[in-house]
Scaffold this motif. Sequence first.
Motif, PDB file in Angstrom:
ATOM      1  N   SER A   1       0.827  -1.318  -0.121  1.00  0.00           N
ATOM      2  CA  SER A   1      -0.210   0.489  -0.142  1.00  0.00           C
ATOM      3  C   SER A   1       1.107   1.084   0.205  1.00  0.00           C
ATOM      4  CB  SER A   1      -0.424   0.297   0.795  1.00  0.00           C
ATOM      5  OG  SER A   1      -0.191   0.043   2.325  1.00  0.00           O
ATOM      6  N   GLY A   2       2.191   1.031  -0.426  1.00  0.00           N
ATOM      7  CA  GLY A   2       2.979   2.621  -0.098  1.00  0.00           C
ATOM      8  C   GLY A   2       3.137   2.836   1.473  1.00  0.00           C
ATOM      9  N   GLY A   3       2.228   2.388   2.597  1.00  0.00           N
ATOM     10  CA  GLY A   3       2.300   3.438   3.421  1.00  0.00           C
ATOM     11  C   GLY A   3       0.846   4.319   3.903  1.00  0.00           C
ATOM     12  N   SER A   4       0.086   3.639   2.848  1.00  0.00           N
ATOM     13  CA  SER A   4      -0.907   4.735   2.787  1.00  0.00           C
ATOM     14  C   SER A   4      -1.820   3.851   3.049  1.00  0.00           C
ATOM     15  CB  SER A   4      -1.590   4.920   1.309  1.00  0.00           C
ATOM     16  OG  SER A   4      -2.347   4.177   0.411  1.00  0.00           O
ATOM     17  N   LEU A   5      -2.269   2.914   3.833  1.00  0.00           N
ATOM     18  CA  LEU A   5      -3.271   2.036   4.127  1.00  0.00           C
ATOM     19  C   LEU A   5      -2.802   1.087   5.217  1.00  0.00           C
ATOM     20  CD1 LEU A   5      -4.731   0.276   0.991  1.00  0.00           C
ATOM     21  CD2 LEU A   5      -5.196   2.567   3.306  1.00  0.00           C
ATOM     22  N   GLY A   6      -1.010   1.811   6.053  1.00  0.00           N
ATOM     23  CA  GLY A   6      -0.780   1.457   7.459  1.00  0.00           C
ATOM     24  C   GLY A   6      -2.083   1.033   8.728  1.00  0.00           C
ATOM     25  N   TRP A   7      -2.737   2.137   8.622  1.00  0.00           N
ATOM     26  CA  TRP A   7      -3.482   2.404   9.838  1.00  0.00           C
ATOM     27  C   TRP A   7      -5.008   1.798   9.485  1.00  0.00           C
ATOM     28  CZ3 TRP A   7      -8.671   3.220   8.201  1.00  0.00           C
ATOM     29  CH2 TRP A   7      -9.002   3.267   7.035  1.00  0.00           C
ATOM     30  N   ILE A   8      -4.835   0.280   8.672  1.00  0.00           N
ATOM     31  CA  ILE A   8      -5.537  -0.915   8.218  1.00  0.00           C
ATOM     32  C   ILE A   8      -5.116  -1.567   8.553  1.00  0.00           C
ATOM     33  CG2 ILE A   8      -6.845  -1.616   7.622  1.00  0.00           C
ATOM     34  CD1 ILE A   8      -7.552   0.324   5.500  1.00  0.00           C
ATOM     35  N   GLY A   9      -3.333  -1.641   8.110  1.00  0.00           N
ATOM     36  CA  GLY A   9      -2.702  -3.150   8.559  1.00  0.00           C
ATOM     37  C   GLY A   9      -1.981  -3.283   9.957  1.00  0.00           C
ATOM     38  N   ALA A  10      -2.020  -1.955  10.909  1.00  0.00           N
ATOM     39  CA  ALA A  10      -1.655  -1.934  12.445  1.00  0.00           C
ATOM     40  C   ALA A  10      -2.152  -2.753  13.545  1.00  0.00           C
ATOM     41  CB  ALA A  10      -0.765  -1.010  12.522  1.00  0.00           C
ATOM     42  N   PRO A  11      -3.920  -3.080  13.201  1.00  0.00           N
ATOM     43  CA  PRO A  11      -4.920  -2.792  13.976  1.00  0.00           C
ATOM     44  C   PRO A  11      -4.693  -4.195  13.764  1.00  0.00           C
ATOM     45  CG  PRO A  11      -5.627  -0.315  13.274  1.00  0.00           C
ATOM     46  CD  PRO A  11      -4.452  -0.833  12.280  1.00  0.00           C
ATOM     47  N   ILE A  12      -5.213  -5.229  12.341  1.00  0.00           N
ATOM     48  CA  ILE A  12      -5.098  -6.357  11.642  1.00  0.00           C
ATOM     49  C   ILE A  12      -3.859  -7.048  12.583  1.00  0.00           C
ATOM     50  CG2 ILE A  12      -4.500  -7.289   9.768  1.00  0.00           C
ATOM     51  CD1 ILE A  12      -6.105  -5.710   7.743  1.00  0.00           C
TER      52      ILE A  12
ATOM     53  N   SER B   1       2.775 -11.378  12.440  1.00  0.00           N
ATOM     54  CA  SER B   1       2.085 -10.375  12.413  1.00  0.00           C
ATOM     55  C   SER B   1       2.694  -9.237  13.414  1.00  0.00           C
ATOM     56  CB  SER B   1       1.189 -10.432  13.774  1.00  0.00           C
ATOM     57  OG  SER B   1       0.208 -11.523  13.346  1.00  0.00           O
ATOM     58  N   ILE B   2       4.187  -9.567  14.098  1.00  0.00           N
ATOM     59  CA  ILE B   2       4.630  -8.618  14.874  1.00  0.00           C
ATOM     60  C   ILE B   2       5.164  -7.704  13.915  1.00  0.00           C
ATOM     61  CG2 ILE B   2       7.297  -8.293  16.570  1.00  0.00           C
ATOM     62  CD1 ILE B   2       6.135 -10.516  18.032  1.00  0.00           C
ATOM     63  N   ILE B   3       6.168  -8.416  12.413  1.00  0.00           N
ATOM     64  CA  ILE B   3       6.504  -8.329  11.410  1.00  0.00           C
ATOM     65  C   ILE B   3       5.250  -6.662  10.417  1.00  0.00           C
ATOM     66  CG2 ILE B   3       7.900  -8.688   9.011  1.00  0.00           C
ATOM     67  CD1 ILE B   3       8.819 -10.825  10.483  1.00  0.00           C
ATOM     68  N   GLY B   4       4.723  -7.652  10.388  1.00  0.00           N
ATOM     69  CA  GLY B   4       3.846  -6.868   9.537  1.00  0.00           C
ATOM     70  C   GLY B   4       3.346  -5.475  10.196  1.00  0.00           C
ATOM     71  N   THR B   5       2.851  -5.577  11.678  1.00  0.00           N
ATOM     72  CA  THR B   5       2.624  -4.180  12.357  1.00  0.00           C
ATOM     73  C   THR B   5       3.905  -3.343  12.324  1.00  0.00           C
ATOM     74  OG1 THR B   5       1.298  -6.097  13.939  1.00  0.00           O
ATOM     75  CG2 THR B   5       2.038  -3.273  14.477  1.00  0.00           C
ATOM     76  N   ILE B   6       5.231  -3.768  11.941  1.00  0.00           N
ATOM     77  CA  ILE B   6       6.065  -2.423  12.308  1.00  0.00           C
ATOM     78  C   ILE B   6       6.033  -2.041  11.161  1.00  0.00           C
ATOM     79  CG2 ILE B   6       8.472  -2.799  12.525  1.00  0.00           C
ATOM     80  CD1 ILE B   6       8.293  -5.009  14.944  1.00  0.00           C
ATOM     81  N   LEU B   7       5.968  -2.947   9.975  1.00  0.00           N
ATOM     82  CA  LEU B   7       6.275  -2.415   8.445  1.00  0.00           C
ATOM     83  C   LEU B   7       4.947  -1.348   8.228  1.00  0.00           C
ATOM     84  CD1 LEU B   7       6.507  -5.222   6.494  1.00  0.00           C
ATOM     85  CD2 LEU B   7       8.149  -3.260   6.726  1.00  0.00           C
ATOM     86  N   CYS B   8       3.729  -1.612   9.321  1.00  0.00           N
ATOM     87  CA  CYS B   8       2.760  -0.912   8.796  1.00  0.00           C
ATOM     88  C   CYS B   8       2.905   0.938   9.139  1.00  0.00           C
ATOM     89  CB  CYS B   8       1.419  -1.277   8.779  1.00  0.00           C
ATOM     90  SG  CYS B   8       0.702  -3.129   7.713  1.00  0.00           S
ATOM     91  N   ILE B   9       3.532   0.053  10.432  1.00  0.00           N
ATOM     92  CA  ILE B   9       3.984   1.621  11.533  1.00  0.00           C
ATOM     93  C   ILE B   9       4.792   2.296  10.984  1.00  0.00           C
ATOM     94  CG2 ILE B   9       4.256   2.892  13.773  1.00  0.00           C
ATOM     95  CD1 ILE B   9       2.454   0.171  14.317  1.00  0.00           C
ATOM     96  N   LEU B  10       5.976   2.113  10.273  1.00  0.00           N
ATOM     97  CA  LEU B  10       7.145   2.651  10.318  1.00  0.00           C
ATOM     98  C   LEU B  10       6.683   3.372   8.499  1.00  0.00           C
ATOM     99  CD1 LEU B  10      10.042   0.144  10.429  1.00  0.00           C
ATOM    100  CD2 LEU B  10       9.609   2.113  11.391  1.00  0.00           C
ATOM    101  N   PHE B  11       5.845   2.372   7.523  1.00  0.00           N
ATOM    102  CA  PHE B  11       5.398   3.027   6.533  1.00  0.00           C
ATOM    103  C   PHE B  11       4.796   4.185   6.015  1.00  0.00           C
ATOM    104  CE2 PHE B  11       7.094  -1.290   4.239  1.00  0.00           C
ATOM    105  CZ  PHE B  11       8.506  -0.540   4.247  1.00  0.00           C
ATOM    106  N   TYR B  12       3.410   3.606   7.657  1.00  0.00           N
ATOM    107  CA  TYR B  12       2.332   4.909   7.540  1.00  0.00           C
ATOM    108  C   TYR B  12       3.126   6.134   7.878  1.00  0.00           C
ATOM    109  CZ  TYR B  12      -1.730   7.198   8.996  1.00  0.00           C
ATOM    110  OH  TYR B  12      -3.111   7.528   9.106  1.00  0.00           O
TER     111      TYR B  12
END
Length: 123
Positions: free
Chosen positions: A57-68, A98-109
């Motif tokens: 998502s290029g960071g634009s949807l990080g706010w969705i990926g982090a809670p997931i 899940s840890i990796i995904g959360t960290i990636l989403c937050i960083l990219f966001y």
Amino acid sequence: MLFCKNCGKEIDDNAVICPHCGVSQEEQSLSQTSSGSGLGIASLVLGIISIVIGVFSGGSLGWIGAPIGIVGIILGAIGRKNASETKKGIANAGFTCSIIGTILCILFYVACIACIGAIGSAM
């Protein structure tokens, strides 16, 4: 001859308890065996989804990926606690993804917000 579910040593076909390690050889109830692995699978799926959202998502949807990813972390932790020794692998994989995904989403966001802020201040 059968093999012990815990230690793997040969035991008698009619043995209820392993003579080597003392673990019961009777089948566990369905709720005990499947709850941990089901939560582990759910955690793995959520972890993969959060990684995909974070990366593509290029960071634009990080706010969705982090809670997931956070939900995946919780399910993975519960799955690791409830799973039998042989089924902890899937829960560990889900927990890690899940840890990796959360960290990636937050960083990219955060990086996306920083870029938008830098572009806005340059104008």
